[in-house]
Scaffold this motif. Structure first.
Motif, short mmCIF file in Angstrom:
data_model
loop_
_atom_site.label_atom_id
_atom_site.label_comp_id
_atom_site.label_asym_id
_atom_site.label_seq_id
_atom_site.Cartn_x
_atom_site.Cartn_y
_atom_site.Cartn_z
N LYS A 135 35.73 53.46 8.33
CA LYS A 135 36.03 52.95 9.68
C LYS A 135 34.75 52.64 10.45
O LYS A 135 34.60 51.56 11.03
N THR A 136 33.84 53.62 10.46
CA THR A 136 32.61 53.43 11.22
C THR A 136 31.78 52.28 10.65
O THR A 136 31.25 51.45 11.40
N CYS A 137 31.72 52.19 9.32
CA CYS A 137 30.98 51.09 8.69
C CYS A 137 31.59 49.74 9.06
O CYS A 137 30.86 48.79 9.36
N TRP A 156 37.36 51.00 19.50
CA TRP A 156 37.23 52.45 19.56
C TRP A 156 37.10 53.05 18.17
O TRP A 156 37.91 52.77 17.29
N ASP A 157 36.10 53.88 17.99
CA ASP A 157 35.92 54.60 16.73
C ASP A 157 36.30 56.06 16.97
O ASP A 157 36.03 56.60 18.05
N THR A 158 36.94 56.69 15.99
CA THR A 158 37.43 58.07 16.17
C THR A 158 36.32 59.09 16.34
O THR A 158 36.58 60.20 16.78
N GLN A 215 36.96 62.72 15.11
CA GLN A 215 38.17 63.45 15.49
C GLN A 215 39.20 63.49 14.36
O GLN A 215 40.00 64.41 14.27
N GLU A 216 39.18 62.47 13.49
CA GLU A 216 40.19 62.37 12.44
C GLU A 216 40.05 63.47 11.39
O GLU A 216 40.97 63.76 10.64
N ARG A 217 38.88 64.09 11.37
CA ARG A 217 38.64 65.18 10.44
C ARG A 217 39.65 66.32 10.66
O ARG A 217 40.02 67.01 9.73
MG MG Z 1 33.47 57.49 11.19
#
Ligand code: MG
Ligand code: GDP
Length: 254
Positions: A65-67, A106-108, A111-113
């Motif tokens: 996601k972040t990438c 928006w990037d998590t 939090q998704e962890r």
């Molecule tokens: Mg990420």
């Protein structure tokens, strides 16, 4: 009040970008809706009332996601600065049909962890991007749950859904064909637009997201106003300051 600098040349959209796969697209029209084009042509000047779309990105840890976001948002604020002021989204500015328009991505931010995302993260999204790893069948299996969680905070009739497979480079052609078939099946079922992305196609994907959210925003505004004063729909606001204010995350979660 500061005026924003002009939108970069490589963020100007004049034609509706194509979908990735016609069998799993939000729509396969060749051009922007005629009414949307008309309204943009009659605009006076400045920015529009519907000039921002909140876009949230969800999916399992490490699917990319972040990438996906940072590949596209080059030159954005650095992470430490963002963490300090509590902003967890990137603003990407576009110009669609001559009208300034921004995606708030928006990037998590990890939090998704904990499988527990603050409801402020989900709330008021115009587009939901569910990301999975094309080389991990498990991450596709979890996509539905991510979507359900995100939809709890949103009105299904006003949200655009995208299902995005990453890490195309890690799959063999056979594996890719199999997973894509499953992904397209899921997309049809949940009415999402399917994309498989690589470093190259990430740009096409976000241009498509920008175009479809813009189109949807304009159409919703037209409907709300009963198509009267078309010329008034485009307001001159001069600044996007308000929406850039950092949002406090709820801490009573988890
Ligand atoms: Mg990420
Ligand atoms: P997130 O937890 O969903 O935000 O995932 P990240 O964006 O942090 O990515 C997790 C890992 O996957 C990192 O090591 C990335 O380098 C890697 N990754 C992301 N996208 C790709 C891709 O398209 N191909 C490959 N080979 N690795 C990727």
């Amino acid at each position: 009040r500061s005026m924003l600098p002009p939108v970069k040349k490589d963020r100007i959209i004049t034609e509706l970008p194509k979908c990735f796969s016609p069998s799993a697209a939000l729509h396969t029209k060749e051009a922007f809706h005629p009414q949307v084009k008309a309204v943009c042509q009659t605009k006076k000047r400045g920015t529009v009332g519907f000039n921002i779309a909140k876009v949230i990105v969800v999916g399992d840890v490490a699917v990319g996601k972040t990438c996906l976001i940072s590949r596209f948002c080059k030159g954005a604020f650095d992470k430490n600065y963002k963490a300090t002021i509590g902003v967890d989204f990137e603003m990407e500015r576009f110009e669609v049909l001559g009208v300034p328009f921004s995606l708030q991505l928006w990037d998590t931010a990890g939090q998704e962890r904990f499988k527990c995302i603050a409801s402020t993260y989900y709330r008021g999204a115009q587009a939901i991007i569910v990301v999975f790893d094309l080389s991990s069948a498990g991450s596709l299996a979890h996509a539905r749950q991510w979507l359900e969680d995100a939809m709890k905070e949103n009105d299904p009739s006003s949200v655009l859904l995208f299902l995005v497979g990453t890490k195309k480079d890690l799959s063999s052609p056979e594996q890719l064909a199999y997973v894509e078939q499953e992904a397209i099946r899921l997309s049809e079922e949940i009415r999402a637009e399917y994309w498989a992305v690589s470093a190259k196609s990430g740009r096409d994907f976000f241009f498509r997201v920008a175009s479809l959210t813009f189109e949807a925003n304009v159409l919703a505004e037209l409907e709300r106003r009963g198509s009267r004063d078309v010329g008034d729909i485009i307001r001159i606001t001069g600044s996007t300051e308000d929406v850039r204010k950092p949002t406090k995350r709820k801490s009573n979660c988890c």
